[in-house]
Write an enzyme that holds these catalytic residues in place. Structure first.
Site, PDB file in Angstrom:
ATOM      1  N   CYS A  89      -2.619  13.411   2.901  1.00 53.36           N
ATOM      2  CA  CYS A  89      -1.876  13.003   4.083  1.00 53.36           C
ATOM      3  C   CYS A  89      -2.340  13.907   5.214  1.00 53.36           C
ATOM      4  O   CYS A  89      -2.186  15.116   5.132  1.00 53.36           O
ATOM      5  CB  CYS A  89      -0.390  13.164   3.811  1.00 53.36           C
ATOM      6  SG  CYS A  89       0.577  12.927   5.286  1.00 53.36           S
ATOM      7  N   HIS A 136       1.806   5.305  -0.824  1.00 56.14           N
ATOM      8  CA  HIS A 136       1.343   6.682  -1.021  1.00 56.14           C
ATOM      9  C   HIS A 136       2.399   7.406  -1.848  1.00 56.14           C
ATOM     10  O   HIS A 136       3.593   7.116  -1.737  1.00 56.14           O
ATOM     11  CB  HIS A 136       1.166   7.387   0.328  1.00 56.14           C
ATOM     12  CG  HIS A 136      -0.106   7.006   1.039  1.00 56.14           C
ATOM     13  ND1 HIS A 136      -1.005   7.915   1.505  1.00 56.14           N
ATOM     14  CD2 HIS A 136      -0.622   5.793   1.344  1.00 56.14           C
ATOM     15  CE1 HIS A 136      -2.027   7.293   2.069  1.00 56.14           C
ATOM     16  NE2 HIS A 136      -1.819   5.992   1.993  1.00 56.14           N
ATOM     17  N   HIS A 188       0.866  -1.182   0.000  1.00 53.75           N
ATOM     18  CA  HIS A 188       0.000   0.000   0.000  1.00 53.75           C
ATOM     19  C   HIS A 188       0.906   1.236   0.000  1.00 53.75           C
ATOM     20  O   HIS A 188       1.478   1.586   1.021  1.00 53.75           O
ATOM     21  CB  HIS A 188      -0.856  -0.082   1.276  1.00 53.75           C
ATOM     22  CG  HIS A 188      -1.730   1.098   1.543  1.00 53.75           C
ATOM     23  ND1 HIS A 188      -3.093   1.060   1.333  1.00 53.75           N
ATOM     24  CD2 HIS A 188      -1.470   2.331   2.023  1.00 53.75           C
ATOM     25  CE1 HIS A 188      -3.618   2.227   1.679  1.00 53.75           C
ATOM     26  NE2 HIS A 188      -2.651   3.020   2.101  1.00 53.75           N
TER      27      HIS A 188
HETATM   28 ZN    ZN Z   1      -3.086   4.763   3.142  1.00 50.42          ZN
END
Ligand code: ZN
Ligand code: COA
Length: 302
Positions: A240, A209, A207
């Site tokens: 974020c 970002h 996962h």
């Molecule tokens: Zn995340």
């Protein structure tokens, strides 16, 4: 690069990780986004999370969103939970795949779920047993696996230790979350190597970002190391919480565009996905950071 896999499994997390980091949108908007994504050919969608509405107000209507969403045949839907209470809510809603989250760094775990990593791991042991009693798949997401916004570096050995524990407790899959976009190819390689050395058989999902622009590079590194399951968020929806304006999850269109060009199948129709991304922009009322959404897909002749 070693030989590429024929296909990669993408789990679309825009409706959960994306929307939880945007200004709240109405229930109807969430249902529309889910339905648009279900029609793209994507095979997995993390639809909602069952968390405390005070912690994440954006997910307060998770039950209603899920009840109203179209369940498309061929799509596996899942929910994220932070604790047993969340797992009970997800079971009651009928989910058959559930992600439970714990942070590798203690400070992040305390801020996220109000307890130490060790306390969360004790809770997770019982939670995995509960899910298995119901025939439900239990994935453990290890957040801040590549760095913590409070503590900085996270030792890959600590991540591997958490994996040892949850594998012993019966986890069906582990996911490593780059929660605030601190991963780089070097860190990805170190974490995956540390984990694989000790647990060669546990399925792994990543996962990423794109907060610092490294998401696709990280994904290619992991692909090279044999990982074939990834989270991505339509349009790069999300952000974020610690850095206003920062990019969020890696954009699903960017991943799909790159992989298809490399001959790796995802099952996703890029045009349908771009339509869903435009809808996401309309629903959250801001331009999303996805490069493929901005520039359009590459033309075959160019
Ligand atoms: Zn995340
Ligand atoms: N959903 C809804 N309510 C919940 C809940 C859940 N998953 N977990 C606990 N609660 C309720 C309890 O029933 C209790 O209610 P009561 O006061 O009416 O008895 C209350 O919340 C306090 O329970 P407690 O176990 O002490 O929770 P907490 O206040 O320590 O909060 C979390 C812990 C995990 C519920 C909260 O921090 C949370 O939801 N965090 C989510 C963070 C997140 O989603 N981050 C992004 C994903 S990585």
């Amino acid at each position: 690069m070693t030989q590429l896999p024929a296909s990669v499994s993408i789990r679309e997390v825009g409706p959960r990780d994306g929307l939880q980091n945007e200004e709240p949108v109405p229930t109807d908007a969430k249902v529309r986004l889910l339905d648009a994504l279900s029609a793209t050919g994507v095979r997995r969608i993390e639809a909602v999370s069952f968390v405390h509405p005070r912690a994440i107000p954006q997910m307060a209507d998770a039950d209603e969103v899920w009840a109203r969403a179209t369940k498309a045949p061929g799509v596996r839907y899942s929910a994220l939970v932070p604790n047993s209470k969340g797992a009970q809510r997800a079971l009651a809603a009928g989910f058959t795949e559930i992600e439970v989250v714990v942070s590798a760094s203690d400070t992040h775990n305390r801020r996220n779920v109000n307890r130490s990593t060790a306390e969360s791991l004790d809770d997770i042991a019982g939670l995995i047993a509960l899910l298995h009693e119901h025939g439900v798949t239990a994935e453990v997401i290890v957040a801040t696996s590549f760095g913590c916004p409070y503590e900085g570096d996270v030792d890959p050995a600590r991540v591997a230790g958490i994996v040892d524990r949850v594998v012993a407790d019966g986890a069906d899959r582990v996911a490593f979350g780059d929660t605030t976009g601190m991963a780089t190819p070097r860190r990805v390689r170190e974490v995956l190597t540390a984990v694989r050395d000790r647990q060669p058989d546990i399925p792994i999902l990543l996962h990423f970002h794109n907060t610092r622009g490294t998401a696709l590079a990280n994904l290619l590194t992991a692909l090279d190391l044999g990982v074939t399951e990834y989270d991505a968020s339509v349009g790069g929806l999300g952000g974020c919480p610690y850095a206003p304006g920062a990019s969020g999850n890696v954009a699903t269109e960017e991943v799909v565009h790159m992989l298809h060009d490399m001959g790796v199948d995802t099952g996703i129709d890029l045009d349908a996905l771009l339509e869903a991304a435009r809808l996401a922009e309309e629903l959250v009322g801001r331009r999303l950071p996805s490069g493929v959404l901005r520039a359009g897909p590459r033309l075959p002749q160019v």
